[in-house]
Design a protein around this motif. Structure first.
Motif, PDB file in Angstrom:
ATOM      1  N   GLU A  89       5.994  -4.497   9.741  1.00 17.49           N
ATOM      2  CA  GLU A  89       5.183  -4.226   8.484  1.00 17.49           C
ATOM      3  C   GLU A  89       3.951  -3.362   8.730  1.00 17.49           C
ATOM      4  O   GLU A  89       3.653  -2.522   8.110  1.00 17.49           O
ATOM      5  N   ILE A  90       3.020  -3.799   9.815  1.00 17.46           N
ATOM      6  CA  ILE A  90       2.057  -2.902  10.107  1.00 17.46           C
ATOM      7  C   ILE A  90       2.365  -1.542  10.589  1.00 17.46           C
ATOM      8  O   ILE A  90       1.811  -0.416  10.001  1.00 17.46           O
ATOM      9  N   ALA A  91       3.576  -1.384  11.481  1.00 15.19           N
ATOM     10  CA  ALA A  91       3.998  -0.092  11.966  1.00 15.19           C
ATOM     11  C   ALA A  91       4.471   0.745  10.704  1.00 15.19           C
ATOM     12  O   ALA A  91       4.102   1.910  10.659  1.00 15.19           O
ATOM     13  N   GLY A  92       5.020   0.176   9.700  1.00 20.81           N
ATOM     14  CA  GLY A  92       5.357   0.908   8.495  1.00 20.81           C
ATOM     15  C   GLY A  92       4.179   1.408   7.822  1.00 20.81           C
ATOM     16  O   GLY A  92       3.991   2.649   7.141  1.00 20.81           O
ATOM     17  N   VAL A  93       2.946   0.514   7.711  1.00 18.26           N
ATOM     18  CA  VAL A  93       1.665   1.058   7.173  1.00 18.26           C
ATOM     19  C   VAL A  93       1.361   2.337   7.935  1.00 18.26           C
ATOM     20  O   VAL A  93       0.740   3.257   7.361  1.00 18.26           O
ATOM     21  N   ILE A  94       1.123   2.185   9.372  1.00 17.85           N
ATOM     22  CA  ILE A  94       0.591   3.219  10.172  1.00 17.85           C
ATOM     23  C   ILE A  94       1.439   4.502  10.001  1.00 17.85           C
ATOM     24  O   ILE A  94       0.997   5.682   9.730  1.00 17.85           O
ATOM     25  N   GLU A  95       2.840   4.525   9.853  1.00 21.09           N
ATOM     26  CA  GLU A  95       3.822   5.738   9.518  1.00 21.09           C
ATOM     27  C   GLU A  95       3.402   6.225   8.111  1.00 21.09           C
ATOM     28  O   GLU A  95       3.198   7.568   8.147  1.00 21.09           O
ATOM     29  N   ARG A  96       3.255   5.543   7.257  1.00 17.91           N
ATOM     30  CA  ARG A  96       2.804   6.090   5.815  1.00 17.91           C
ATOM     31  C   ARG A  96       1.480   6.944   6.064  1.00 17.91           C
ATOM     32  O   ARG A  96       1.127   7.866   5.381  1.00 17.91           O
ATOM     33  N   TRP A 110       0.788  -1.202  -0.079  1.00 16.54           N
ATOM     34  CA  TRP A 110       0.018   0.165  -0.027  1.00 16.54           C
ATOM     35  C   TRP A 110       0.918   1.276   0.148  1.00 16.54           C
ATOM     36  O   TRP A 110       1.782   1.527   0.838  1.00 16.54           O
ATOM     37  N   GLN A 111       0.295   2.088  -1.007  1.00 15.82           N
ATOM     38  CA  GLN A 111       1.101   3.366  -1.112  1.00 15.82           C
ATOM     39  C   GLN A 111       0.116   4.412  -1.046  1.00 15.82           C
ATOM     40  O   GLN A 111      -1.010   4.415  -1.729  1.00 15.82           O
ATOM     41  N   PRO A 112       0.019   5.603  -0.341  1.00 18.15           N
ATOM     42  CA  PRO A 112      -1.120   6.331  -0.192  1.00 18.15           C
ATOM     43  C   PRO A 112      -1.415   7.166  -1.801  1.00 18.15           C
ATOM     44  O   PRO A 112      -0.598   7.423  -2.222  1.00 18.15           O
ATOM     45  N   GLN A 113      -2.713   7.240  -1.720  1.00 17.77           N
ATOM     46  CA  GLN A 113      -3.053   8.213  -2.662  1.00 17.77           C
ATOM     47  C   GLN A 113      -4.115   8.952  -2.321  1.00 17.77           C
ATOM     48  O   GLN A 113      -4.754   8.840  -1.340  1.00 17.77           O
ATOM     49  N   ALA A 114      -4.298  10.079  -3.100  1.00 20.50           N
ATOM     50  CA  ALA A 114      -5.243  11.257  -3.083  1.00 20.50           C
ATOM     51  C   ALA A 114      -6.787  10.475  -2.698  1.00 20.50           C
ATOM     52  O   ALA A 114      -7.056   9.772  -3.717  1.00 20.50           O
TER      53      ALA A 114
END
Length: 488
Positions: free
Chosen positions: A134-141, A110-114
């Motif tokens: 892995e989940i901590a990375g998602v939370i950070e993003r 997952w990479q953020p999109q508008a």
């Protein structure tokens, strides 16, 4: 079918409730379908502009709720992308996964999109350990991109038992939970991390939403029947005589606030016990409050022979810690209820066991510590990170045979018999100088009128918050006092 808006259920108790529901014949998959439908409804109503629903699903039933929400959102025309781990075969979550179209991508992709809105269905309330890297990375993003989050049951990374993050944790705009609230929804910082919490009815029978160790959200049902009742036969002494102890010249304002709060709570008579040097100064500020000059133990002992005294508040602005300990020993001998606040709590910081020995006969002691005062009096409890604020308050209450009003944005009221309530309705502007002095006097006034200590504490905390709401932002403690007792 129902929800319980006042009962707080631990994650472990909620697991037992879910199991009991299925054992009683309810269709577990139907409950999951209802839960997912509520999540989808919140997503559509709160984020009508979303371009993509990013549904993150764990392998358990929380993930199953996410799969249901994903399917329903897709059917309504929303672009849905799922990330996470596939559930094991055979359960309700697997069934929900099987009927949800589209692939399940790795979380790392997952990479953020508008226009993204995350639906966090990874863990819910059951997690009590740090999330993976892995989940901590998602939370950070998500945090860096400002992507809004809807949490299913609780934000992943937040303990449902303590309300404290176990490590990295989502900050949700909305949290959708079911049947009953968990402590983590009200205890800070959990309440802030949940955003707006939506408590939803998924078809759980009301008879099952219970606990053998109940903690309550503070509400009128806990104290309504014990509130003082007006009578045409009353006189000022029958409505109770509250005594508030004043400090020296420079710090008498705190006691005045307490005394005025006690009077506005309905007490028939309130007296300031004032050091002789401060009597004239206090007299310039007082009209309805009486005074009694009390210099030392001998003066106090003589006055305590007056059996018309009903309750005491000591601590606000008191100053002299040695004198506070001495006076409290004398107050303990009266058999009357006593509220300890501020300096009266600090006075026993190094000898809390002496305080417990003074009031071990019956429940008549109330303490109102803020976080720093609680830590000074109970350092071992405060330092134990495995305990929730509820745990700490309960253990302190049992240790002292007292009602503990553990103040804060999530004030916890606990009795030594285990009864406990969490107050979460007070406005943030109550965090102002003198507000705690007002609360102590308010509880003291209710005690003077004959309310039992736990009920008086619950009512006092609730009325304190209501007065703060009426007083409005930027209020002072003087404004707060004047709102006590007014109709809602």
């Amino acid at each position: 079918m129902a929800i319980n808006e006042t009962l707080l259920v631990t994650p472990a108790a909620m697991t037992r409730i879910d199991r009991a529901a299925v054992d009683s014949g309810l269709d577990g998959f139907a409950l999951m379908q209802s839960a997912g439908a509520h999540v989808a409804a919140v997503a559509v109503s709160q984020f009508p502009e979303m371009r993509r629903a990013v549904v993150m699903c764990g392998p358990g039933n929380n993930g199953g709720d996410g799969h249901v929400a994903a399917r329903l959102l897709g059917q309504s025309g929303v672009h849905v992308v799922r990330y996470g781990r596939q559930p094991g075969p055979g359960g309700d979550a697997a069934r929900a996964f099987d009927i949800c179209p589209g692939p399940l991508h790795p979380l790392a992709d997952w990479q953020p999109q508008a226009g993204d809105v995350i639906i966090d269905a990874l863990f819910g309330a059951g997690l009590d350990r740090p999330v993976s890297q892995e989940i901590a990375g998602v939370i950070e993003r998500a945090e860096e991109s400002g992507t809004p989050v809807i949490a299913v049951d609780l934000p992943s990374g937040l303990s449902g038992r303590t309300g404290v993050p176990t490590g990295a944790c989502f900050t949700a705009r909305h949290t959708v939970t079911f049947a009953a609230l968990k402590p983590g929804h009200l205890l800070m910082p959990g309440r802030a991390l949940c955003g707006q919490t939506h408590l939803c009815d998924i078809g759980m029978p009301a008879r099952l939403i219970c606990s053998d160790d109940p903690v309550w959200r503070n509400h009128p049902g806990l104290y309504r029947e014990a509130l003082p009742a007006a009578s045409s036969a009353q006189h000022k002494y029958s409505r109770g005589h509250l005594v508030v102890f004043s400090g020296p010249l420079i710090s008498g304002g705190a006691a005045r606030l307490s005394a005025m709060a006690g009077l506005r709570s309905g007490a028939g008579l309130v007296t300031l016990a004032t050091p002789p040097i401060a009597v004239l100064l206090q007299a310039t500020h007082l009209t309805a409050i009486m005074q009694r000059a009390i210099k030392d133990d001998a003066d106090l002992t003589d006055w305590l022979n007056d059996k018309r005294i009903s309750s005491f508040v000591i601590g606000p602005g008191f100053g002299d810690l040695g004198k506070a300990r001495s006076f409290i020993r004398l107050l303990a001998d009266t058999g009357c209820p006593v509220v300890l606040d501020a300096d009266a709590i600090t006075a026993f910081a190094s000898c809390s066991e002496k305080l417990s020995n003074l009031f071990n006969d019956k429940l008549r002691l109330v303490l109102t510590p803020h976080e720093g005062e609680f830590r000074r009096l109970f350092p071992d409890l405060a330092d134990d990170e495995t305990l929730s604020k509820i745990d700490r308050a309960r253990m302190a209450a049992k240790q002292l045979n007292a009602v503990i009003v553990y103040k804060g944005a999530d004030t916890v009221i606990a009795a030594p018999d285990g009864r406990c309530a969490v107050n979460a309705d007070a406005p943030p502007w109550l965090a102002t100088a003198g507000s705690g002095d007002v609360l102590g006097g308010l509880i003291g006034g209710l005690l003077a009128q004959g309310m039992p200590p736990f009920e008086a504490a619950c009512a006092g905390v609730a009325q304190h918050g209501e007065a703060g709401t009426r007083a409005g932002a930027n209020m002072t403690a003087e404004d707060l006092v004047m709102e006590i007792g007014k109709p809602a």
